[in-house]
Design a protein around this motif. Structure first.
Motif, PDB file in Angstrom:
ATOM      1  N   THR A 127      22.666 -10.407   0.906  1.00 18.62           N
ATOM      2  CA  THR A 127      22.648  -9.280  -0.018  1.00 18.62           C
ATOM      3  C   THR A 127      23.589  -8.152   0.416  1.00 18.62           C
ATOM      4  OG1 THR A 127      20.687  -8.403   1.088  1.00 18.62           O
ATOM      5  CG2 THR A 127      20.338  -9.774  -0.872  1.00 18.62           C
ATOM      6  N   HIS A 128      23.797  -8.000   1.722  1.00 21.63           N
ATOM      7  CA  HIS A 128      24.714  -6.958   2.194  1.00 21.63           C
ATOM      8  C   HIS A 128      26.147  -7.267   1.751  1.00 21.63           C
ATOM      9  CE1 HIS A 128      26.262  -3.683   4.552  1.00 21.63           C
ATOM     10  NE2 HIS A 128      27.140  -4.503   5.091  1.00 21.63           N
ATOM     11  N   LEU A 134      30.545  -6.329  -4.664  1.00 23.76           N
ATOM     12  CA  LEU A 134      30.352  -5.788  -6.013  1.00 23.76           C
ATOM     13  C   LEU A 134      30.747  -4.321  -6.084  1.00 23.76           C
ATOM     14  CD1 LEU A 134      27.013  -7.512  -7.103  1.00 23.76           C
ATOM     15  CD2 LEU A 134      29.374  -8.177  -7.659  1.00 23.76           C
ATOM     16  N   THR A 135      30.428  -3.555  -5.056  1.00 28.96           N
ATOM     17  CA  THR A 135      30.806  -2.143  -5.008  1.00 28.96           C
ATOM     18  C   THR A 135      32.319  -1.995  -4.967  1.00 28.96           C
ATOM     19  OG1 THR A 135      28.740  -1.562  -3.902  1.00 28.96           O
ATOM     20  CG2 THR A 135      30.556   0.019  -3.700  1.00 28.96           C
ATOM     21  N   TYR A 136      32.993  -2.921  -4.306  1.00 25.50           N
ATOM     22  CA  TYR A 136      34.450  -2.857  -4.221  1.00 25.50           C
ATOM     23  C   TYR A 136      35.120  -3.198  -5.550  1.00 25.50           C
ATOM     24  CZ  TYR A 136      39.107  -3.037  -2.250  1.00 25.50           C
ATOM     25  OH  TYR A 136      40.434  -2.788  -1.988  1.00 25.50           O
ATOM     26  N   GLY A 137      34.431  -3.938  -6.406  1.00 24.08           N
ATOM     27  CA  GLY A 137      34.997  -4.264  -7.708  1.00 24.08           C
ATOM     28  C   GLY A 137      35.043  -5.742  -8.044  1.00 24.08           C
ATOM     29  N   PHE A 138      34.504  -6.586  -7.174  1.00 25.02           N
ATOM     30  CA  PHE A 138      34.392  -8.006  -7.506  1.00 25.02           C
ATOM     31  C   PHE A 138      33.352  -8.172  -8.605  1.00 25.02           C
ATOM     32  CE2 PHE A 138      36.431  -8.361  -3.447  1.00 25.02           C
ATOM     33  CZ  PHE A 138      37.099  -9.581  -3.461  1.00 25.02           C
ATOM     34  N   TYR A 153      37.954 -10.927  -7.959  1.00 25.57           N
ATOM     35  CA  TYR A 153      38.544  -9.588  -8.020  1.00 25.57           C
ATOM     36  C   TYR A 153      39.870  -9.730  -8.752  1.00 25.57           C
ATOM     37  CZ  TYR A 153      40.306  -5.027  -6.670  1.00 25.57           C
ATOM     38  OH  TYR A 153      40.797  -3.752  -6.702  1.00 25.57           O
ATOM     39  N   ARG A 154      40.072  -8.978  -9.816  1.00 22.42           N
ATOM     40  CA  ARG A 154      41.308  -9.063 -10.594  1.00 22.42           C
ATOM     41  C   ARG A 154      42.427  -8.378  -9.824  1.00 22.42           C
ATOM     42  NH1 ARG A 154      43.561 -10.244 -15.197  1.00 22.42           N
ATOM     43  NH2 ARG A 154      41.789 -10.856 -16.441  1.00 22.42           N
TER      44      ARG A 154
END
Length: 157
Positions: A127-128, A134-138, A153-154
């Motif tokens: 989960t970490h 997800l926070t980075y943008g994935f 990640y785009r």
């Protein structure tokens, strides 16, 4: 903090091999010796594989391994983030975003290949890592590979 990526070489590979994650993370990250062995095998197979040491200025803090999927088949025509680890002495110190920025800068500097996505997978229980990515943008795709969550990640707009 100035995070940069450097090739794994004869001068630093023993130091890279000595990096370890915390006990709680050992089930989620392969030892760097396994990653370097995999890099050797992939390279012998003709794959574009890039084991890289992560430094904060001149201090080794982690390891990452990228690949460009010409023929691996997981994410054809895109980059894969096979490994990303920080030594247990440098975890929780804000290096994730800086390392990801350095990884994206490295990908952008690769003039031999083009890609639309950086592809990763991680275990549901990690989960970490999931929160970091997800926070980075994935974005999770809903797909699974070997019971791991796939996220992208785009790289291009």
């Amino acid at each position: 903090m100035v995070v940069k990526l450097k090739d794994v070489t004869l001068q630093n590979y023993w130091d890279v091999l000595s990096l370890t994650v915390s006990k709680e993370q050992e089930e989620f990250v392969a030892p760097n010796a396994v990653s370097l062995a995999e890099a050797y095998v992939y390279e012998k197979n003709g794959d574009a594989i890039f084991p890289l040491a992560i430094y904060d200025d001149n201090k080794l803090i982690g390891f990452t391994m990228l690949a460009y999927d010409d023929k691996i088949g997981i994410s054809q025509g895109n980059y894969l983030l096979f490994r990303l680890m920080f030594d247990q002495n440098f975890q929780g110190q804000g290096y994730f975003k800086l390392a990801m920025d350095a990884i994206l800068k490295w990908i952008a500097s690769d003039t031999l290949r083009t890609a639309n996505y950086l592809w990763i997978s991680y275990e549901l229980e990690n989960t970490h890592a999931q929160l970091c990515y997800l926070t980075y943008g994935f974005l999770e795709t809903g797909d699974k590979l070997d019971n791991e969550i796939v996220a992208l990640y785009r790289l291009t707009n």
